[in-house]
Design a protein around this motif. Structure first.
Motif, mmCIF file in Angstrom:
data_model
loop_
_atom_site.group_PDB
_atom_site.id
_atom_site.type_symbol
_atom_site.label_atom_id
_atom_site.label_comp_id
_atom_site.label_asym_id
_atom_site.label_seq_id
_atom_site.Cartn_x
_atom_site.Cartn_y
_atom_site.Cartn_z
ATOM 1 N N ARG A 18 6.123 1.809 -2.474
ATOM 2 C CA ARG A 18 6.961 2.612 -3.370
ATOM 3 C C ARG A 18 6.639 2.318 -4.832
ATOM 4 O O ARG A 18 6.593 3.224 -5.662
ATOM 5 C CB ARG A 18 8.440 2.389 -3.060
ATOM 6 N N LEU A 19 6.407 1.060 -5.136
ATOM 7 C CA LEU A 19 6.026 0.707 -6.503
ATOM 8 C C LEU A 19 4.699 1.368 -6.875
ATOM 9 O O LEU A 19 4.557 1.925 -7.966
ATOM 10 C CB LEU A 19 5.933 -0.814 -6.654
ATOM 11 N N ALA A 20 3.746 1.333 -5.961
ATOM 12 C CA ALA A 20 2.445 1.976 -6.215
ATOM 13 C C ALA A 20 2.600 3.487 -6.402
ATOM 14 O O ALA A 20 1.985 4.065 -7.304
ATOM 15 C CB ALA A 20 1.480 1.675 -5.076
ATOM 16 N N LEU A 21 3.421 4.112 -5.568
ATOM 17 C CA LEU A 21 3.658 5.550 -5.696
ATOM 18 C C LEU A 21 4.288 5.880 -7.045
ATOM 19 O O LEU A 21 3.863 6.817 -7.732
ATOM 20 C CB LEU A 21 4.571 6.053 -4.570
ATOM 21 N N ALA A 45 0.008 7.489 5.694
ATOM 22 C CA ALA A 45 0.214 8.597 6.628
ATOM 23 C C ALA A 45 1.384 9.443 6.146
ATOM 24 O O ALA A 45 2.265 8.962 5.435
ATOM 25 C CB ALA A 45 0.496 8.043 8.022
ATOM 26 N N GLY A 46 1.408 10.689 6.548
ATOM 27 C CA GLY A 46 2.424 11.637 6.091
ATOM 28 C C GLY A 46 3.852 11.170 6.259
ATOM 29 O O GLY A 46 4.658 11.228 5.323
ATOM 30 N N ALA A 47 4.201 10.707 7.444
ATOM 31 C CA ALA A 47 5.577 10.277 7.700
ATOM 32 C C ALA A 47 5.935 9.052 6.862
ATOM 33 O O ALA A 47 7.045 8.949 6.328
ATOM 34 C CB ALA A 47 5.775 9.982 9.184
ATOM 35 N N THR A 48 5.002 8.133 6.719
ATOM 36 C CA THR A 48 5.231 6.926 5.926
ATOM 37 C C THR A 48 5.382 7.287 4.453
ATOM 38 O O THR A 48 6.291 6.807 3.767
ATOM 39 C CB THR A 48 4.080 5.925 6.110
ATOM 40 N N LEU A 49 4.511 8.141 3.971
ATOM 41 C CA LEU A 49 4.576 8.594 2.586
ATOM 42 C C LEU A 49 5.917 9.280 2.323
ATOM 43 O O LEU A 49 6.585 9.001 1.320
ATOM 44 C CB LEU A 49 3.418 9.547 2.285
ATOM 45 N N ASN A 50 6.324 10.164 3.219
ATOM 46 C CA ASN A 50 7.586 10.878 3.060
ATOM 47 C C ASN A 50 8.769 9.909 3.030
ATOM 48 O O ASN A 50 9.695 10.067 2.231
ATOM 49 C CB ASN A 50 7.760 11.907 4.179
ATOM 50 N N HIS A 51 8.743 8.903 3.893
ATOM 51 C CA HIS A 51 9.811 7.891 3.911
ATOM 52 C C HIS A 51 9.928 7.203 2.551
ATOM 53 O O HIS A 51 11.018 7.071 2.001
ATOM 54 C CB HIS A 51 9.535 6.856 5.011
ATOM 55 N N HIS A 52 8.788 6.777 2.010
ATOM 56 C CA HIS A 52 8.811 6.069 0.731
ATOM 57 C C HIS A 52 9.207 6.997 -0.416
ATOM 58 O O HIS A 52 9.968 6.588 -1.309
ATOM 59 C CB HIS A 52 7.460 5.408 0.462
ATOM 60 N N LEU A 53 8.731 8.229 -0.397
ATOM 61 C CA LEU A 53 9.137 9.185 -1.437
ATOM 62 C C LEU A 53 10.630 9.466 -1.363
ATOM 63 O O LEU A 53 11.298 9.594 -2.390
ATOM 64 C CB LEU A 53 8.338 10.487 -1.310
ATOM 65 N N ARG A 72 5.173 19.267 -5.465
ATOM 66 C CA ARG A 72 4.686 18.451 -6.577
ATOM 67 C C ARG A 72 5.775 17.453 -6.954
ATOM 68 O O ARG A 72 6.907 17.823 -7.205
ATOM 69 C CB ARG A 72 4.340 19.336 -7.767
ATOM 70 N N CYS A 73 5.409 16.182 -6.979
ATOM 71 C CA CYS A 73 6.344 15.099 -7.311
ATOM 72 C C CYS A 73 6.110 14.636 -8.739
ATOM 73 O O CYS A 73 4.971 14.594 -9.209
ATOM 74 C CB CYS A 73 6.144 13.915 -6.365
ATOM 75 N N ARG A 74 7.200 14.290 -9.394
ATOM 76 C CA ARG A 74 7.129 13.796 -10.765
ATOM 77 C C ARG A 74 8.046 12.594 -10.920
ATOM 78 O O ARG A 74 9.120 12.552 -10.319
ATOM 79 C CB ARG A 74 7.576 14.874 -11.751
ATOM 80 N N ALA A 75 7.632 11.655 -11.752
ATOM 81 C CA ALA A 75 8.492 10.528 -12.095
ATOM 82 C C ALA A 75 9.624 11.046 -12.968
ATOM 83 O O ALA A 75 9.426 11.917 -13.815
ATOM 84 C CB ALA A 75 7.691 9.467 -12.849
ATOM 85 N N ASN A 76 10.815 10.523 -12.753
ATOM 86 C CA ASN A 76 11.969 10.861 -13.582
ATOM 87 C C ASN A 76 12.001 9.843 -14.728
ATOM 88 O O ASN A 76 12.517 8.751 -14.582
ATOM 89 C CB ASN A 76 13.253 10.808 -12.757
#
Length: 113
Positions: A18-21, A45-53, A72-76
């Motif tokens: 999560r920190l890396a993302l 992997a998709g499911a892992t990425l989605n969990h962390h996002l 598209r994801c953006r940092a707040n």
């Protein structure tokens, strides 16, 4: 920012992926990154990425926008800055000591006493 909000943010960031993302999204700037780009950059992997996002979204650190078939994801940045303000509030009891001031350069060197 309240203590409970700061704890939500810190809890979300207290994981390697999560920190890396979050750091990738901060580096991407206001354009952000597509979920597929994040997957490619991290190898998650998709499911892992989605969990962390989702953890980052729940903490309010990441927002996303659907653009056709792409998310598209953006940092707040407002939330991030709120966390930084909370962490540095009353730094050194409000002293004007330059050695105490947070460094904008990104350096986290400890000062020796």
């Amino acid at each position: 920012m309240e203590s409970t909000n700061a704890l939500e943010c810190l809890t979300a960031l207290a994981h390697e992926h999560r920190l890396a993302l979050f750091r990738l999204l901060v580096q991407a700037g206001s354009e952000g990154m597509a979920v597929g780009e994040l997957a490619g950059a991290t190898g998650l992997a998709g499911a892992t990425l989605n969990h962390h996002l989702n953890q980052l979204r729940q903490a309010g650190l990441v927002a996303d926008e659907r653009q056709g078939r792409v998310i598209r994801c953006r940092a707040n940045y407002n939330r991030m800055n709120g966390l930084l303000d909370f962490l540095t509030d009353n730094c050194c009891a409000g002293s004007a000591d330059v050695a105490c001031a947070p460094r904008a350069s990104g350096s986290c060197k400890e000062t020796s006493s």
